[in-house]
Design an enzyme around this catalytic site. Structure first.
Site, PDB file in Angstrom:
ATOM      1  N   ALA A 201      -7.859  18.468 -38.828  1.00 39.56           N
ATOM      2  CA  ALA A 201      -6.627  18.356 -38.032  1.00 39.56           C
ATOM      3  C   ALA A 201      -6.942  17.604 -36.750  1.00 39.56           C
ATOM      4  O   ALA A 201      -8.115  17.381 -36.421  1.00 39.56           O
ATOM      5  CB  ALA A 201      -6.083  19.740 -37.684  1.00 39.56           C
ATOM      6  N   LYS A 202      -5.939  17.198 -36.045  1.00 36.90           N
ATOM      7  CA  LYS A 202      -6.134  16.616 -34.708  1.00 36.90           C
ATOM      8  C   LYS A 202      -4.820  16.757 -33.950  1.00 36.90           C
ATOM      9  O   LYS A 202      -3.750  16.815 -34.547  1.00 36.90           O
ATOM     10  CB  LYS A 202      -6.507  15.131 -34.826  1.00 36.90           C
ATOM     11  CG  LYS A 202      -7.230  14.611 -33.617  1.00 36.90           C
ATOM     12  CD  LYS A 202      -8.714  14.965 -33.657  1.00 36.90           C
ATOM     13  CE  LYS A 202      -9.485  14.348 -32.529  1.00 36.90           C
ATOM     14  NZ  LYS A 202     -10.924  14.374 -32.791  1.00 36.90           N
ATOM     15  N   GLY A 203      -4.930  16.785 -32.640  1.00 39.52           N
ATOM     16  CA  GLY A 203      -3.725  16.878 -31.819  1.00 39.52           C
ATOM     17  C   GLY A 203      -3.799  15.919 -30.658  1.00 39.52           C
ATOM     18  O   GLY A 203      -4.863  15.373 -30.334  1.00 39.52           O
TER      19      GLY A 203
END
Ligand code: NAI
Ligand code: AKG
Length: 435
Positions: A123-125
């Site tokens: 994931a990444k934000g």
């Protein structure tokens, strides 16, 4: 249908043309994905499954500024995949971050976790903002509101953020606190890269740079080069770059060039990295005005004649524009995506070994995994234990990919994609989600 055609149907593949942004991280990721998919002969369903993120969230983040005005920021979280476990990946605060970039970074996390052998998906934000223009209290309100918007997404068994560009342990502490307030209990394992006093792990702050140096030493060994004879250049002097430079310096390497957003700093006799770190610390985390080196541009820095080049700033730094001018024996990607896909062949043609990001900077997520394990057990390890295990896992990951590279006669980057994608695809088939 060829994989290229499949990519066209999903809109992921764009023919080269005047409108194409040739330096898009997402395009770089997909080109390499496509290459590996062909070697692995992925069928169409699996190709589509792995090409598409499972979830993409965009949120509006209203923040009351110190002036009393309301400013609305845009925030993102992309869960690329959670087949190997809860999704994991950092959050970056940057003025130019966008959903396409976060999608690329999230899928890199999937392959990275598979390669590092940690039980996480990717994931990444990101939050589109310029943190340098925000006061500490504005930054806190922004972080807490972003977290509040992500309460259903984050969770120690669901999705676990961590630091990335322009985010640090203080920001992780605010995320942990906001999540805990809403959970009505302290939930340290919801985020990693926290301050040690709040359940952070010894060694996490230095982990990415430490892992970069472990694989650099392994690569130099394969090339028959002694670290203390190697002229080293490091782009970026934040968390990853400064630690990589310091540990190379401690290995006896001559670090002839360092840089940050203010430019490059070159000294052919070598820079005392401990002194440079002290200078930056007392100078608002900036190398501007560093007196012990000549000022050059970041572009010139990348082209310095050296043995080891560690790009540890941001993506798209080495592309066909400058790939032919790189004068290093080995490039170790501390940053995510610093070399574009269309520069790979140029570097390979010039016999420059590239240790790819999804292997080279996996030390961060490896110690994040250790932190998550420690938080869940409530039992904390010494720094010596963390570093020893990190070193062992990074070395094992390097050796494993080197064997894949030799077996298929491909580059280390191609080996990394082939191994990572195959591991996730195999797990998916066994779980039966795909059936
Ligand atoms: N922090 C971590 O644990 C991990 C970070 N990474 C990646 O490493 C890279 C750097 O991350 P951090 O060190 O955490 O960020 P950071 O925010 O601590 O440092 C970034 C550094 O790059 C410099 N920089 C920014 N733009 C630049 C440019 N155009 N030219 C030269 N220097 C420039 C900044 O001045 C700063 O020195 C990013 O690609 C990130 O995704 C990857 C794995 C883990
Ligand atoms: O430590 C983590 O969980 C993720 C670090 C990260 O964002 C990365 O490896 O790019």
């Amino acid at each position: 249908m060829s994989n290229k055609e499949k990519m066209r149907t999903t809109g992921y593949y764009k023919e080269p043309g005047p409108k194409l942004n040739e330096e898009s991280p997402f395009k770089s990721m997909m080109e390499r994905f496509q290459f590996a998919a062909e070697i692995l002969e992925l069928d169409e369903g699996m190709f589509q499954y792995l090409a598409n993120p499972v979830k993409q969230i965009t949120v509006s983040i209203p923040v009351v500024m110190d002036s009393g005005d309301i400013q609305v920021f845009e925030g993102y979280r992309v869960i690329h995949d959670n087949v190997l476990g809860p999704s994991k990946g950092g959050i970056r605060f940057a003025p130019d971050v966008n959903i396409e970039e976060v999608k690329a970074l999230a899928s890199w996390m999937t392959w990275k976790c598979a390669i590092a052998n940690v039980p996480f998906g990717g994931a990444k934000g990101g939050v589109r903002c310029d943190p340098k223009k925000l006061s500490t209290s504005e930054l806190e309100r922004l972080t807490r509101r972003y977290t509040a918007n992500m309460l259903e997404v984050f969770g120690p068994d669901r999705d676990i953020p961590a630091p990335d560009m322009n985010t640090d342990e203080q920001i992780m502490a605010w995320i942990m606190d906001t999540y805990s307030m809403n959970a009505h209990k302290t939930e340290t394992a919801v985020v990693t890269g926290k301050p040690i006093i709040l359940g952070g792990s010894h060694g996490r702050k230095e982990a990415t740079g430490r892992g970069v140096v472990t694989v650099t030493l392994a690569a130099l060994n394969k090339l028959g080069l002694a670290p203390n004879k190697c002229r080293t250049v490091v782009q970026g002097f934040g968390n990853v770059g400064s630690v990589s430079a310091k540990l190379m310096y401690e290995q006896g390497a001559k670090v002839i060039g360092i840089s940050d957003i203010t430019g490059g700093y070159y000294n052919k006799n070598g820079i005392d990295i401990i002194d440079a770190i002290e200078f930056a610390k007392n100078n608002g985390n900036s190398l501007e005005g560093y007196p012990e080196a000549d000022k050059i541009t970041n572009e010139e820095l990348l082209q310095l004649d050296c043995d080891v080049l560690i790009p540890a700033a941001k993506e798209d730094q080495i592309s066909p524009r400058n790939a032919d001018k790189i004068n290093a024996r080995v490039i170790v990607e501390g940053a995510n995506g610093p070399v574009t896909a269309n520069a790979d062949a140029i570097l390979e043609g010039n016999d420059i070994m590239v240790v790819p990001d999804i292997l080279a900077n996996a030390g961060g997520v490896t110690v994040s995994y250790f932190e998550w394990v420690q938080d869940r057990q409530g039992y904390f390890w010494t720094e010596e234990r963390v570093n020893r295990r990190l070193n062992r896992m990074m070395r094992a990951a390097f050796d494993n990919l080197f064997n894949v590279k030799e077996e298929h006669n491909i580059t280390l980057r191609q080996a990394a994609y082939v191994f990572g994608i195959n591991k996730v695809a195999t797990t998916l088939r066994m779980r039966g989600i795909y059936a």
